[in-house]
Design a protein around this motif. Structure first.
Motif, PDB file in Angstrom:
ATOM      1  N   GLN A   3      11.642  10.102   5.432  1.00  0.00           N
ATOM      2  CA  GLN A   3      11.615  11.571   6.104  1.00  0.00           C
ATOM      3  C   GLN A   3      12.459  12.566   5.329  1.00  0.00           C
ATOM      4  O   GLN A   3      12.237  13.771   5.515  1.00  0.00           O
ATOM      5  CB  GLN A   3      12.096  11.578   7.511  1.00  0.00           C
ATOM      6  CG  GLN A   3      11.496  10.325   8.538  1.00  0.00           C
ATOM      7  CD  GLN A   3      10.111  10.821   8.723  1.00  0.00           C
ATOM      8  OE1 GLN A   3       9.576  12.009   8.951  1.00  0.00           O
ATOM      9  NE2 GLN A   3       9.344   9.563   9.164  1.00  0.00           N
ATOM     10  N   SER A   4      13.236  11.882   4.484  1.00  0.00           N
ATOM     11  CA  SER A   4      14.087  13.122   3.620  1.00  0.00           C
ATOM     12  C   SER A   4      13.437  13.386   2.379  1.00  0.00           C
ATOM     13  O   SER A   4      12.492  12.739   2.080  1.00  0.00           O
ATOM     14  CB  SER A   4      15.519  12.159   3.357  1.00  0.00           C
ATOM     15  OG  SER A   4      15.309  11.228   2.406  1.00  0.00           O
ATOM     16  N   GLU A   5      14.054  14.265   1.815  1.00  0.00           N
ATOM     17  CA  GLU A   5      13.504  14.965   0.400  1.00  0.00           C
ATOM     18  C   GLU A   5      14.015  14.072  -0.596  1.00  0.00           C
ATOM     19  O   GLU A   5      13.402  13.865  -1.591  1.00  0.00           O
ATOM     20  CB  GLU A   5      14.369  16.239   0.244  1.00  0.00           C
ATOM     21  CG  GLU A   5      14.121  17.225   1.218  1.00  0.00           C
ATOM     22  CD  GLU A   5      13.069  18.182   0.881  1.00  0.00           C
ATOM     23  OE1 GLU A   5      13.141  18.330  -0.153  1.00  0.00           O
ATOM     24  OE2 GLU A   5      12.371  18.795   1.927  1.00  0.00           O
ATOM     25  N   SER A   6      15.052  13.045  -0.177  1.00  0.00           N
ATOM     26  CA  SER A   6      15.460  12.237  -1.513  1.00  0.00           C
ATOM     27  C   SER A   6      14.763  10.840  -1.453  1.00  0.00           C
ATOM     28  O   SER A   6      15.253  10.125  -2.342  1.00  0.00           O
ATOM     29  CB  SER A   6      16.983  11.991  -1.405  1.00  0.00           C
ATOM     30  OG  SER A   6      17.180  11.490  -0.274  1.00  0.00           O
ATOM     31  N   PHE A   7      13.716  10.849  -0.953  1.00  0.00           N
ATOM     32  CA  PHE A   7      12.982   9.586  -0.728  1.00  0.00           C
ATOM     33  C   PHE A   7      12.460   9.231  -1.966  1.00  0.00           C
ATOM     34  O   PHE A   7      11.789   9.861  -2.838  1.00  0.00           O
ATOM     35  CB  PHE A   7      11.798   9.711   0.262  1.00  0.00           C
ATOM     36  CG  PHE A   7      11.075   8.454   0.320  1.00  0.00           C
ATOM     37  CD1 PHE A   7      11.556   7.482   1.188  1.00  0.00           C
ATOM     38  CD2 PHE A   7       9.663   8.253  -0.068  1.00  0.00           C
ATOM     39  CE1 PHE A   7      10.625   6.089   1.138  1.00  0.00           C
ATOM     40  CE2 PHE A   7       8.918   7.127  -0.031  1.00  0.00           C
ATOM     41  CZ  PHE A   7       9.582   5.984   0.565  1.00  0.00           C
ATOM     42  N   SER A   8      12.515   7.941  -2.442  1.00  0.00           N
ATOM     43  CA  SER A   8      12.086   7.292  -3.664  1.00  0.00           C
ATOM     44  C   SER A   8      11.289   6.089  -3.448  1.00  0.00           C
ATOM     45  O   SER A   8      11.678   5.170  -2.450  1.00  0.00           O
ATOM     46  CB  SER A   8      13.250   6.889  -4.567  1.00  0.00           C
ATOM     47  OG  SER A   8      12.868   5.965  -5.322  1.00  0.00           O
TER      48      SER A   8
ATOM     49  N   GLU B 264       0.981  -1.078   0.000  1.00  0.00           N
ATOM     50  CA  GLU B 264      -0.085  -0.062  -0.052  1.00  0.00           C
ATOM     51  C   GLU B 264       0.801   1.218   0.022  1.00  0.00           C
ATOM     52  O   GLU B 264       0.600   2.312  -0.819  1.00  0.00           O
ATOM     53  CB  GLU B 264      -1.132  -0.008   1.035  1.00  0.00           C
ATOM     54  CG  GLU B 264      -2.009  -1.010   1.111  1.00  0.00           C
ATOM     55  CD  GLU B 264      -2.926  -1.006  -0.047  1.00  0.00           C
ATOM     56  OE1 GLU B 264      -3.175   0.220  -0.665  1.00  0.00           O
ATOM     57  OE2 GLU B 264      -3.405  -1.941  -0.422  1.00  0.00           O
ATOM     58  N   ALA B 265       1.934   1.149   0.676  1.00  0.00           N
ATOM     59  CA  ALA B 265       2.910   2.299   0.720  1.00  0.00           C
ATOM     60  C   ALA B 265       3.489   2.439  -0.491  1.00  0.00           C
ATOM     61  O   ALA B 265       3.500   3.997  -0.988  1.00  0.00           O
ATOM     62  CB  ALA B 265       3.941   2.248   1.795  1.00  0.00           C
TER      63      ALA B 265
ATOM     64  N   ALA C  27       1.880  11.390   3.414  1.00  0.00           N
ATOM     65  CA  ALA C  27       1.630  11.091   4.950  1.00  0.00           C
ATOM     66  C   ALA C  27       0.702   9.715   4.890  1.00  0.00           C
ATOM     67  O   ALA C  27       1.119   8.884   5.925  1.00  0.00           O
ATOM     68  CB  ALA C  27       0.212  12.157   5.336  1.00  0.00           C
ATOM     69  N   LYS C  28       0.048   9.297   3.861  1.00  0.00           N
ATOM     70  CA  LYS C  28      -0.364   7.875   4.054  1.00  0.00           C
ATOM     71  C   LYS C  28       0.947   6.838   3.797  1.00  0.00           C
ATOM     72  O   LYS C  28       0.844   5.743   4.556  1.00  0.00           O
ATOM     73  CB  LYS C  28      -1.294   7.407   2.882  1.00  0.00           C
ATOM     74  CG  LYS C  28      -2.799   8.270   3.048  1.00  0.00           C
ATOM     75  CD  LYS C  28      -3.812   7.700   2.110  1.00  0.00           C
ATOM     76  CE  LYS C  28      -5.151   8.198   2.659  1.00  0.00           C
ATOM     77  NZ  LYS C  28      -6.180   7.878   1.896  1.00  0.00           N
TER      78      LYS C  28
ATOM     79  N   GLN D 256       2.233   6.225   7.123  1.00  0.00           N
ATOM     80  CA  GLN D 256       1.379   5.422   8.020  1.00  0.00           C
ATOM     81  C   GLN D 256       1.640   3.951   7.734  1.00  0.00           C
ATOM     82  O   GLN D 256       1.498   3.225   8.613  1.00  0.00           O
ATOM     83  CB  GLN D 256      -0.153   6.098   7.680  1.00  0.00           C
ATOM     84  CG  GLN D 256      -1.143   5.182   8.462  1.00  0.00           C
ATOM     85  CD  GLN D 256      -2.567   5.511   8.380  1.00  0.00           C
ATOM     86  OE1 GLN D 256      -2.845   6.460   7.186  1.00  0.00           O
ATOM     87  NE2 GLN D 256      -3.455   4.939   8.916  1.00  0.00           N
ATOM     88  N   TYR D 257       1.689   3.818   6.408  1.00  0.00           N
ATOM     89  CA  TYR D 257       1.565   2.319   5.860  1.00  0.00           C
ATOM     90  C   TYR D 257       3.052   1.947   6.238  1.00  0.00           C
ATOM     91  O   TYR D 257       3.034   0.686   6.768  1.00  0.00           O
ATOM     92  CB  TYR D 257       1.480   2.269   4.321  1.00  0.00           C
ATOM     93  CG  TYR D 257       0.168   2.376   3.918  1.00  0.00           C
ATOM     94  CD1 TYR D 257      -1.026   1.715   4.641  1.00  0.00           C
ATOM     95  CD2 TYR D 257      -0.404   3.355   2.871  1.00  0.00           C
ATOM     96  CE1 TYR D 257      -2.335   1.459   4.007  1.00  0.00           C
ATOM     97  CE2 TYR D 257      -1.708   3.276   2.616  1.00  0.00           C
ATOM     98  CZ  TYR D 257      -2.664   2.545   3.065  1.00  0.00           C
ATOM     99  OH  TYR D 257      -3.903   2.698   2.791  1.00  0.00           O
ATOM    100  N   ILE D 258       4.254   2.551   6.152  1.00  0.00           N
ATOM    101  CA  ILE D 258       5.441   2.339   6.443  1.00  0.00           C
ATOM    102  C   ILE D 258       5.409   2.013   8.027  1.00  0.00           C
ATOM    103  O   ILE D 258       6.100   0.904   8.552  1.00  0.00           O
ATOM    104  CB  ILE D 258       6.572   3.209   5.909  1.00  0.00           C
ATOM    105  CG1 ILE D 258       6.602   3.038   4.260  1.00  0.00           C
ATOM    106  CG2 ILE D 258       7.917   2.925   6.391  1.00  0.00           C
ATOM    107  CD1 ILE D 258       7.500   4.171   3.620  1.00  0.00           C
ATOM    108  N   ARG D 259       5.105   2.858   8.870  1.00  0.00           N
ATOM    109  CA  ARG D 259       5.176   2.594  10.122  1.00  0.00           C
ATOM    110  C   ARG D 259       4.081   1.229  10.592  1.00  0.00           C
ATOM    111  O   ARG D 259       4.616   0.604  11.559  1.00  0.00           O
ATOM    112  CB  ARG D 259       4.326   3.913  10.952  1.00  0.00           C
ATOM    113  CG  ARG D 259       5.500   4.934  10.848  1.00  0.00           C
ATOM    114  CD  ARG D 259       5.195   5.880  11.882  1.00  0.00           C
ATOM    115  NE  ARG D 259       5.827   7.383  11.770  1.00  0.00           N
ATOM    116  CZ  ARG D 259       5.532   8.489  11.185  1.00  0.00           C
ATOM    117  NH1 ARG D 259       4.039   8.546  10.876  1.00  0.00           N
ATOM    118  NH2 ARG D 259       6.139   9.512  11.091  1.00  0.00           N
TER     119      ARG D 259
END
Length: 134
Positions: free
Chosen positions: A88-93, A7-8, A15-16, A19-22
């Motif tokens: 949490q980072s700007e470079s998230f992929s 889902e993530a 934000a979702k 939530q899914y990763i957590r």
């Protein structure tokens, strides 16, 4: 946990995704507490009994499987922690989610193979007090 990672990956909402990763991390770690309890019961109660009742059956490989499972569990824990941090980072992929899924699936393969071995070896020994030959 796998479905939460899926889902993530498929949502565009950050934000979702968080939530899914957590949720994936929480679910995985909760499941591992249960699995580790199960492994302890096997190694300290069940396996010694089976070795005593069926001394001709070599079950040392099951202990080795548990070590391998623990290594794979650590790999998933590390991958999930990195994913939570990366998210949490700007470079998230989203590729980082795929990488975590690959590590998770490797763990799942090891777990399923181990459970299959237990089904073939341990279950017959647990159901009888008569000699079992493989």
């Amino acid at each position: 946990a796998l479905s939460s990672l899926y889902e993530a990956y498929h949502t565009e909402d950050p934000a979702k995704q968080r939530q899914y990763i957590r949720r994936a991390s929480s679910t995985f770690h909760g499941s591992m507490r249960g699995l580790n309890g199960h492994v302890s019961i096997e190694e300290y109660a069940c396996f010694p009994t089976y070795k005593h009742l069926h001394p001709h059956v070599d079950i040392r490989f099951l202990y080795d499987d548990h070590k391998h499972l623990h290594e794979e569990e650590n790999a998933v824990s590390t991958a999930l922690a990195r994913l939570v941090e990366a998210q949490q980072s700007e470079s998230f992929s989203r590729d980082q989610i795929l990488n975590t899924l690959e590590v998770f699936l490797a763990f799942d393969d090891v777990l399923m193979a181990h459970l299959g071995e237990e089904e073939e070896i341990v279950v017959p020994m647990s159901l009888t007090d008569k000699p079992v030959h493989f």
